[in-house]
Design an enzyme around this catalytic site. Structure first.
Site, PDB file in Angstrom:
ATOM      1  N   CYS A   1       0.961  -1.274   0.075  1.00 43.80           N
ATOM      2  CA  CYS A   1       0.163   0.023  -0.128  1.00 43.80           C
ATOM      3  C   CYS A   1       0.811   1.364   0.191  1.00 43.80           C
ATOM      4  O   CYS A   1       0.636   2.291  -0.937  1.00 43.80           O
ATOM      5  CB  CYS A   1      -0.790   0.059   1.150  1.00 43.80           C
ATOM      6  SG  CYS A   1      -0.061   0.150   2.876  1.00 43.80           S
TER       7      CYS A   1
ATOM      8  N   HIS B   1      -2.330   1.357   7.328  1.00 40.53           N
ATOM      9  CA  HIS B   1      -2.733   0.981   5.755  1.00 40.53           C
ATOM     10  C   HIS B   1      -2.861   2.616   5.289  1.00 40.53           C
ATOM     11  O   HIS B   1      -3.297   3.479   5.796  1.00 40.53           O
ATOM     12  CB  HIS B   1      -4.121   0.216   5.553  1.00 40.53           C
ATOM     13  CG  HIS B   1      -4.348  -0.085   4.234  1.00 40.53           C
ATOM     14  ND1 HIS B   1      -3.352  -0.612   3.238  1.00 40.53           N
ATOM     15  CD2 HIS B   1      -5.586   0.184   3.433  1.00 40.53           C
ATOM     16  CE1 HIS B   1      -4.090  -0.671   1.977  1.00 40.53           C
ATOM     17  NE2 HIS B   1      -5.219  -0.352   2.204  1.00 40.53           N
TER      18      HIS B   1
ATOM     19  N   HIS C   1      -6.336   1.554  -3.473  1.00 30.35           N
ATOM     20  CA  HIS C   1      -5.213   0.968  -2.744  1.00 30.35           C
ATOM     21  C   HIS C   1      -4.542  -0.336  -3.163  1.00 30.35           C
ATOM     22  O   HIS C   1      -5.135  -1.038  -4.041  1.00 30.35           O
ATOM     23  CB  HIS C   1      -5.920   0.853  -1.134  1.00 30.35           C
ATOM     24  CG  HIS C   1      -6.680  -0.213  -1.114  1.00 30.35           C
ATOM     25  ND1 HIS C   1      -7.176  -0.772  -0.163  1.00 30.35           N
ATOM     26  CD2 HIS C   1      -7.859  -0.546  -2.106  1.00 30.35           C
ATOM     27  CE1 HIS C   1      -7.953  -1.776  -0.015  1.00 30.35           C
ATOM     28  NE2 HIS C   1      -8.709  -1.574  -1.291  1.00 30.35           N
TER      29      HIS C   1
END
Length: 335
Positions: free
Chosen positions: A241, A295, A307
């Site tokens: 990510c 994240h 993402h």
């Protein structure tokens, strides 16, 4: 970086999309088929819905407090993709202030009642969202544009008939003024409705603003859509990510730290209502990492973000309003 987002089994985006077809009703399945077969031609592996208005509504707290109710009824009446627009309508109609009127969506007339008859704000939302859903029908059939739908929330459904017949289904200020004058002549009114209603509602939407250089970001998104998720990866063979957002920002000449926590620490944090396409969106508690932020993705507007997802096994789109993401969301950031 993200090790086990959602705790779901790794798999390809297309396999994920196909598996969803058995879990939804026929109407949703038809829409998903269109996404799986058509959208990948442009965004391979992209997972998402479409709407004409992008960006979160820029609304005051008095309106924001009704978001959950709007989302509930939007889902019930099949207009979940228009939550931000519905909130903008509330902002225009009443500012969400029950001290002004309990009929915060000003929709009593649409239920065949005298103005301001609805005395429960939640009932006003239910009726207002239902009414809006009925106005979308001719939009779906391609008879009128989306601005005509918005204007008809103020003018009534007859405006759509008028625009379709006289203006080829395309709303404009000229069309709105012509319809208003027609209604004044017919009923002897001194004025009828708000001829600039579309502009007033849109003033609460953030769709027109995007991060500077967003076009280059979109090219990078296209390039990486469908690339496999690999923890610690940093290229087309696989990427995680924070490496993905780092590459996207590098495309516009901005260098971000390598980790999600590092990126969170390096940017300016902004409230949700200021978010615009190109901003970073951060999450916490998605796996045990020893850091607060675990994240990160790139906000692309209309509740969507892009993402590298371990749950989907690839770089794809998701929705912030999904239960998992809304539960773990930590906020937006802008370099």
């Amino acid at each position: 970086m993200q090790r086990n987002l959602c705790g779901r089994r790794l798999g390809s985006c297309l396999m994920k999309a196909r598996s969803r077809l058995s879990k939804v009703d026929v109407a949703k399945a038809a829409f998903l088929v269109m996404e799986v077969l058509v959208i990948p031609l442009v965004f391979f592996g992209g997972c998402g819905r479409n709407s004409d208005y992008y960006g979160m509504a820029r609304i005051p707290p008095l309106v924001e407090q009704w978001r959950a109710d709007v989302e509930t009824y939007a889902e019930e009446f099949g207009v979940s993709g228009y939550v931000e627009l519905l909130l903008a309508i509330i902002a225009q109609e009443s500012g969400g202030d029950v001290e002004v009127t309990a009929d915060i969506m000003q929709c009593s007339a649409s239920a065949g009642l005298p103005g301001n008859s609805i005395s429960d704000p939640v009932e006003s939302i239910r009726q207002g969202v239902y009414y809006f859903s009925t106005l979308l029908g001719r939009r779906a059939d391609g008879e009128v544009d989306m601005d005509a739908v918005i204007q008809s929330y103020n003018f009534g459904g007859g405006y759509q008939d008028f625009v379709a017949e006289v203006y080829g289904g395309v709303h404009s200020e000229e069309a709105a003024r012509a319809f208003s004058e027609k209604m004044c002549d017919r009923y002897g009114y001194s004025f009828y409705g708000d001829v600039l209603y579309v502009e007033h509602v849109k003033s609460f939407l953030g769709g027109s603003e995007k991060q500077e250089g967003y076009g280059s970001m979109e090219e990078c998104i296209r390039e990486y859509t469908g690339v496999p998720y690999v923890y610690g990866g940093n290229g087309k063979y696989g990427i995680d990510c924070s490496a993905l957002t780092q590459k996207i920002y590098k495309s516009i000449g901005i260098t971000l730290p390598r980790t999600a926590q590092g990126q969170y620490d390096a940017v300016r944090h902004i409230p949700d209502y200021e978010a615009r396409p190109g901003d970073l969106v951060f999450f916490t508690g998605t796996y045990e990492s020893g850091t607060h932020i675990t994240h990160v993705g790139l906000y692309v507007g209309n509740d969507r973000f892009f993402h590298a997802s371990s749950g989907d096994g690839c770089c794809c789109f998701a929705y912030l309003s999904e239960a998992y993401y809304s539960e773990h969301m930590a906020g937006f950031g802008r370099p």
